[in-house]
Design a protein around this motif. Structure first.
Motif, short mmCIF file in Angstrom:
data_model
loop_
_atom_site.label_atom_id
_atom_site.label_comp_id
_atom_site.label_asym_id
_atom_site.label_seq_id
_atom_site.Cartn_x
_atom_site.Cartn_y
_atom_site.Cartn_z
N ASP A 18 47.92 44.84 73.60
CA ASP A 18 48.35 44.88 72.22
C ASP A 18 49.82 44.47 72.07
OD1 ASP A 18 45.87 45.67 71.41
OD2 ASP A 18 46.36 47.80 71.25
N GLU A 19 50.62 44.77 73.10
CA GLU A 19 52.03 44.40 73.07
C GLU A 19 52.22 42.89 73.13
OE1 GLU A 19 53.99 46.40 76.25
OE2 GLU A 19 53.49 48.40 75.52
N LYS A 20 51.20 42.18 73.59
CA LYS A 20 51.32 40.74 73.80
C LYS A 20 50.57 39.96 72.72
CE LYS A 20 51.55 41.68 78.75
NZ LYS A 20 52.98 41.49 78.89
N ARG A 21 50.44 40.53 71.54
CA ARG A 21 49.67 39.89 70.49
C ARG A 21 50.22 38.52 70.11
NH1 ARG A 21 44.72 41.63 70.76
NH2 ARG A 21 44.58 43.90 70.63
N GLY A 22 51.50 38.27 70.43
CA GLY A 22 52.09 36.98 70.10
C GLY A 22 51.38 35.82 70.77
N LYS A 23 50.72 36.09 71.90
CA LYS A 23 50.02 35.03 72.62
C LYS A 23 48.55 34.93 72.25
CE LYS A 23 50.78 33.95 76.82
NZ LYS A 23 50.84 33.94 78.29
N ILE A 24 48.07 35.85 71.43
CA ILE A 24 46.65 35.91 71.16
C ILE A 24 46.13 34.61 70.55
CG2 ILE A 24 44.92 36.98 69.66
CD1 ILE A 24 45.43 38.62 72.09
N TRP A 25 46.80 34.08 69.53
CA TRP A 25 46.31 32.88 68.88
C TRP A 25 46.22 31.72 69.85
CZ3 TRP A 25 47.62 31.55 63.16
CH2 TRP A 25 47.19 32.60 62.33
N ALA A 56 39.01 35.32 67.23
CA ALA A 56 39.95 34.67 66.31
C ALA A 56 40.01 35.41 64.98
CB ALA A 56 39.55 33.21 66.10
N LYS A 57 38.85 35.78 64.47
CA LYS A 57 38.81 36.51 63.20
C LYS A 57 39.48 37.88 63.33
CE LYS A 57 34.66 34.26 61.38
NZ LYS A 57 33.21 34.43 61.04
N ALA A 58 39.26 38.54 64.48
CA ALA A 58 39.88 39.85 64.71
C ALA A 58 41.40 39.73 64.78
CB ALA A 58 39.36 40.46 66.00
N ALA A 59 41.89 38.54 65.18
CA ALA A 59 43.33 38.30 65.24
C ALA A 59 43.86 37.70 63.94
CB ALA A 59 43.64 37.36 66.41
N VAL A 230 47.88 31.11 81.13
CA VAL A 230 47.00 32.20 81.53
C VAL A 230 46.21 32.72 80.33
CG1 VAL A 230 46.94 34.59 82.36
CG2 VAL A 230 48.34 32.89 83.55
N GLN A 231 44.90 32.81 80.50
CA GLN A 231 44.01 33.33 79.47
C GLN A 231 43.69 34.80 79.68
OE1 GLN A 231 44.16 30.80 76.97
NE2 GLN A 231 42.07 31.46 76.63
N ASN A 232 43.33 35.15 80.91
CA ASN A 232 42.95 36.52 81.23
C ASN A 232 43.39 36.88 82.63
OD1 ASN A 232 41.24 37.54 78.92
ND2 ASN A 232 40.08 35.69 79.42
N VAL A 233 43.73 38.14 82.81
CA VAL A 233 44.06 38.67 84.13
C VAL A 233 43.16 39.89 84.37
CG1 VAL A 233 45.83 39.62 85.64
CG2 VAL A 233 46.45 37.90 83.93
N PHE A 234 42.39 39.84 85.44
CA PHE A 234 41.53 40.96 85.81
C PHE A 234 42.03 41.53 87.14
CE2 PHE A 234 38.91 37.65 83.74
CZ PHE A 234 38.55 38.35 82.58
N HIS A 235 41.99 42.86 87.26
CA HIS A 235 42.44 43.47 88.52
C HIS A 235 41.71 44.77 88.73
CE1 HIS A 235 44.84 46.58 86.43
NE2 HIS A 235 45.07 45.63 85.52
#
Length: 241
Positions: A18-25, A56-59, A230-235
């Motif tokens: 949520d803190e990184k919402r600037g990159k969501i679009w 996209a709609k959620a954002a 980067v699109q997603n990071v899984f760990h």
């Protein structure tokens, strides 16, 4: 089925996202373009595109922006060609990390990912080094307090593979990627609102990190997340600061 307490760690991850919402679009646009290019621009026939458009709609992305990027990807407008590349590596304490990228310049992207790993104490691995520790699946997470028996009945009836309740009462519903939409829709139709609902790479086992190791791992993940491609990071780290 009972499970260990994951809720705090899940909420921590969600909070960081949520803190990184600037990159969501930026990320959603790339996902829309790749999904449309691979499966076509018809939402009814392209499940991956439907999920991307839902994100996209959620954002709060405007409908014309969504349509324009679908048109770019399907050749109706001139656009950039993005390639999907996954990188694998190890973080602090041997934690496994998968990094999904979409890039128009893979030389730039691999250099940035490798730099993040090396700078923050991790190591890049070869293809297949850690991917076997994750399962590609649909994951729907409900906050503690939901009616476990009702969720289980609805989810399993709709095609879910498993329903797991952790020690804090959080409920995790697991599906195949193809059944994810049907299960999610059934759960929402019954009045439940998932905290997280996504097709993801779910870690089969976890590595608990606390104190300095937790802080170092978070720095590594943050640096990887900040890479534009980067699109997603899984760990598989359970980070407990």
């Amino acid at each position: 089925m009972a499970g260990h307490s994951k809720w705090a760690n899940i909420q921590h991850r969600k909070g960081r996202q949520d803190e990184k919402r600037g990159k969501i679009w930026t990320r959603v646009i790339r996902e829309i373009m790749v999904a449309a290019r691979q499966g076509g621009g018809d939402l009814t026939a392209n499940p991956r595109l439907r999920l991307a458009v839902d994100k996209a709609k959620a954002a709060n992305m405007p409908a014309d922006t969504i349509k324009r990027n679908i048109d770019k990807a399907t050749g109706n407008l001139e656009g950039v060609h993005y390639e999907e590349i996954r990188y694998e590596g190890y973080g602090i304490g041997g934690a496994a990390i998968l990094v999904d990228t979409m890039t128009d310049n893979k030389v730039r992207t691999v250099a940035a990912v490798r730099h993040a790993f090396s700078k923050q104490g991790g190591n890049m691995g070869a293809e297949g080094a850690v991917a076997f520790q994750f399962k590609h699946c649909g994951q729907i997470l409900l906050a503690p307090g939901a009616d476990e028996a009702k969720v289980m009945d609805i989810a399993l009836e709709a095609g879910a593979d498993d329903v797991i309740t952790d020690d804090e009462g959080g409920i995790e519903v697991l599906t195949s990627p193809t059944d994810f939409e049907a299960v999610k829709n059934a759960i929402e139709a019954a009045g439940f609102q998932p905290e997280i609902a996504e097709v993801t790479m779910r870690a089969e086992n976890t590595v608990a990190l606390t104190g300095d190791d937790a802080a170092k791992m978070q720095k590594l993940l943050d640096m990887i997340e900040e890479i534009d491609d980067v699109q997603n990071v899984f760990h598989n780290a359970e980070i407990n600061p």
